[in-house]
Design a protein around this motif. Structure first.
Motif, PDB file in Angstrom:
ATOM      1  N   ASP A 400       0.849  -1.434   0.092  1.00  0.00           N
ATOM      2  CA  ASP A 400      -0.084   0.003   0.100  1.00  0.00           C
ATOM      3  C   ASP A 400       0.836   1.248   0.133  1.00  0.00           C
ATOM      4  N   ARG A 402       0.314   4.568  -0.418  1.00  0.00           N
ATOM      5  CA  ARG A 402      -0.560   5.632  -0.123  1.00  0.00           C
ATOM      6  C   ARG A 402       0.119   6.885  -0.342  1.00  0.00           C
ATOM      7  N   TRP A 405      -1.972  12.116   2.169  1.00  0.00           N
ATOM      8  CA  TRP A 405      -3.248  12.233   2.670  1.00  0.00           C
ATOM      9  C   TRP A 405      -4.387  11.352   2.440  1.00  0.00           C
ATOM     10  N   GLN A 406      -4.016  10.253   2.172  1.00  0.00           N
ATOM     11  CA  GLN A 406      -4.884   8.801   2.103  1.00  0.00           C
ATOM     12  C   GLN A 406      -4.827   8.120   3.140  1.00  0.00           C
ATOM     13  N   GLN A 407      -5.831   7.575   3.645  1.00  0.00           N
ATOM     14  CA  GLN A 407      -6.018   6.832   4.740  1.00  0.00           C
ATOM     15  C   GLN A 407      -5.573   5.335   4.196  1.00  0.00           C
ATOM     16  N   PRO A 408      -5.032   4.738   5.298  1.00  0.00           N
ATOM     17  CA  PRO A 408      -4.509   3.356   4.844  1.00  0.00           C
ATOM     18  C   PRO A 408      -5.733   2.233   4.553  1.00  0.00           C
ATOM     19  N   CYS A 409      -5.237   1.429   3.779  1.00  0.00           N
ATOM     20  CA  CYS A 409      -6.271   0.391   3.349  1.00  0.00           C
ATOM     21  C   CYS A 409      -6.325  -0.754   4.020  1.00  0.00           C
ATOM     22  N   ARG A 410      -7.340  -1.547   4.416  1.00  0.00           N
ATOM     23  CA  ARG A 410      -7.056  -2.686   5.290  1.00  0.00           C
ATOM     24  C   ARG A 410      -6.635  -3.956   4.158  1.00  0.00           C
ATOM     25  N   ARG A 418      -4.620   1.789  -6.280  1.00  0.00           N
ATOM     26  CA  ARG A 418      -3.622   1.788  -5.335  1.00  0.00           C
ATOM     27  C   ARG A 418      -2.589   0.422  -5.623  1.00  0.00           C
TER      28      ARG A 418
END
Length: 476
Positions: A400, A402, A405-410, A418
């Motif tokens: 990931d 990222r 400013w992006q939230q982490p992905c599960r 991504r």
């Protein structure tokens, strides 16, 4: 609810990704090295693909921009072999074990390409109400595999360019038949398994599709317009009654203010996104066919194609607090309440293919090249589909990467964009299949100031040779 579950059921490995890339390379004929490296450049480019020429700036594409255009114009993509490779990929597992397919048309708009043959008037929606337009372009019919859960992932398995004189239902039925046949040959369906479900939006005739695919293990589910009128099954015939039996029962009008009989089943489900979803169903509903249009010249009596009519109403939509009911028709004549719930939930998952279309166009640059020959557009379309399949296989392998400013992905929930951002790291670990480029010099080209003595032929939009012949015969 099926869309509350996490995971996709696929178990892709680096070996599967390398094996598919090997199959893709063997599916390419002439100019295979250039075509393969252009596909890698699409996958590894950091940003959006805006033009073909910029692909040669990526380290994965070691050829010049002239070679890329030449490969698309004169190269070869063995579509039959590539289709078999796509059908052999691991498919997502649904709770009921059923494969779900979504079928829809996406347009490659070419309004200014007067020298490109085979263009049709494509229906395009505008941003406001009643702002739809008809723009010349190449419409493509896609078949993609859906997966459970709210996701932006689908796996395109097939694409067919629709020509101006094509019958949409006949071409779509043949396309779905080929896809289902390949899925059965790949072992995704065996005797005793539930039927494969094919989901369609408005614009198709689901009853005719069900009739054309009646010999396959396929269940058709499609959306109907509110101006339709269906018929119920005829009442039981009294003993001893003489005369011709009645084929059609009472009318079922889908209009908002129409009176309808009591439904055969009613299900109410609480959802997190749409509020309360209520589904009413009427069994053995069928259209009353006429011997005109698509059924003109039908041999024998017109069939009675029975199915289940479903009215879906939800509490609210994300941007509409008073949504209108949605009418669905499925080819299962006597669907029970559980089957009705499966049908409308599968229809809601059909909209995931819209995310795939947007990703193909905006990120992978499917409709960006200014190609004149529709055959070159077909080759580029298949390269983009192959790139999407590689991202499908690499989504559990990519890291990931990222933006700040992006939230982490599960884990397992990364979006296609991504996964593409981290594909270059995966590409470095894969075997190199293409040969080293040979040094060459560009041709002289046309001298500056010289006139073009072979101007391109201009083609009318939506015109075919048969129409020209019939028009000339009528004029003569």
């Amino acid at each position: 609810m099926s869309w509350h579950e996490d995971g996709d059921g696929t178990d892709a490995s680096p070996g599967q990704l390398a094996g598919f890339r090997r199959g893709l390379y063997l599916s390419l004929g002439m100019r295979r090295d250039v075509l393969f490296e252009a596909c890698d450049a699409v996958l590894c480019k950091p940003g959006r693909v805006l033009m073909l020429a910029e692909l040669c700036l990526e380290p994965e594409c070691r050829r010049g921009h002239g070679a890329v255009y030449d490969a698309l114009n004169c190269g070869e993509v063995r579509v039959t072999r590539l289709r078999r490779a796509l059908s052999g990929l691991p498919l997502p597992a649904w709770p009921d074990g059923r494969v779900r397919l979504a079928v829809d048309v996406s347009n490659w708009l070419r309004p200014d390409a007067a020298a490109s043959p085979g263009r049709s008037f494509c229906h395009c929606y505008g941003r406001g109400k009643n702002s739809a337009q008809m723009i010349p372009g190449w419409p493509y019919s896609f078949v993609a595999v859906l997966e459970p859960g709210r996701t932006s992932w689908t796996l395109p398995l097939d694409a067919v360019r629709l020509r101006p004189d094509d019958d949409l239902a006949a071409v779509t039925a043949a396309q779905v038949r080929d896809v289902v046949t390949r899925l059965i040959a790949a072992g995704h369906w065996k005797d005793g398994d539930p039927d494969i479900m094919a989901v369609f939006d408005a614009g198709y005739e689901p009853a005719r599709l069900a009739w054309l695919l009646r010999d396959l293990p396929v269940q058709i589910t499609g959306r109907l317009g509110t101006n339709r009128v269906l018929r119920q099954a005829p009442p039981a015939r009294p003993p001893g009654q003489m005369g011709r039996p009645v084929r059609h029962g009472a009318e079922l009008r889908l209009a908002a203010d129409a009176a309808r009989p009591e439904p055969d089943a009613l299900t109410v489900t609480e959802t997190s996104r749409y509020g309360t979803a209520a589904a009413r169903s009427w069994n053995r509903a069928h259209p009353k066919l006429k011997a005109r249009g698509a059924w003109e010249g039908h041999q024998g009596g017109l069939p009675v194609i029975e199915g289940t009519l479903i009215q879906l109403t939800v509490g609210h939509l994300p941007h509409d607090r008073a949504p209108k009911p949605v009418w669905l028709w499925t080819s299962r004549p006597d669907a029970d309440p559980a089957e009705v719930s499966l049908c409308w939930q599968a229809f809601l998952r059909r909209f995931d293919i819209e995310h795939t279309f947007r990703f193909l166009k905006q990120s992978l640059g499917w409709t960006r090249p200014k190609l004149r020959d529709p055959a070159a557009a077909d080759r580029w379309t298949w390269l983009v589909i192959a790139a999407c399949a590689q991202l499908w296989l690499a989504r559990r392998l990519a890291a990931d990467q990222r933006l700040p400013w992006q939230q982490p992905c599960r884990p397992g929930r990364m979006t296609p964009a991504r996964v593409r951002r981290g594909f270059r790291s995966i590409h470095r670990t894969l075997p190199v299949l293409t040969a080293a480029p040979k040094p060459a010099k560009p041709g002289p080209g046309r001298p500056p100031g010289a006139k073009n003595r072979r101007p391109a032929t201009h083609h009318d939009v939506g015109k075919t040779a048969k129409q020209f012949e019939s028009a000339n015969a009528a004029a003569g």
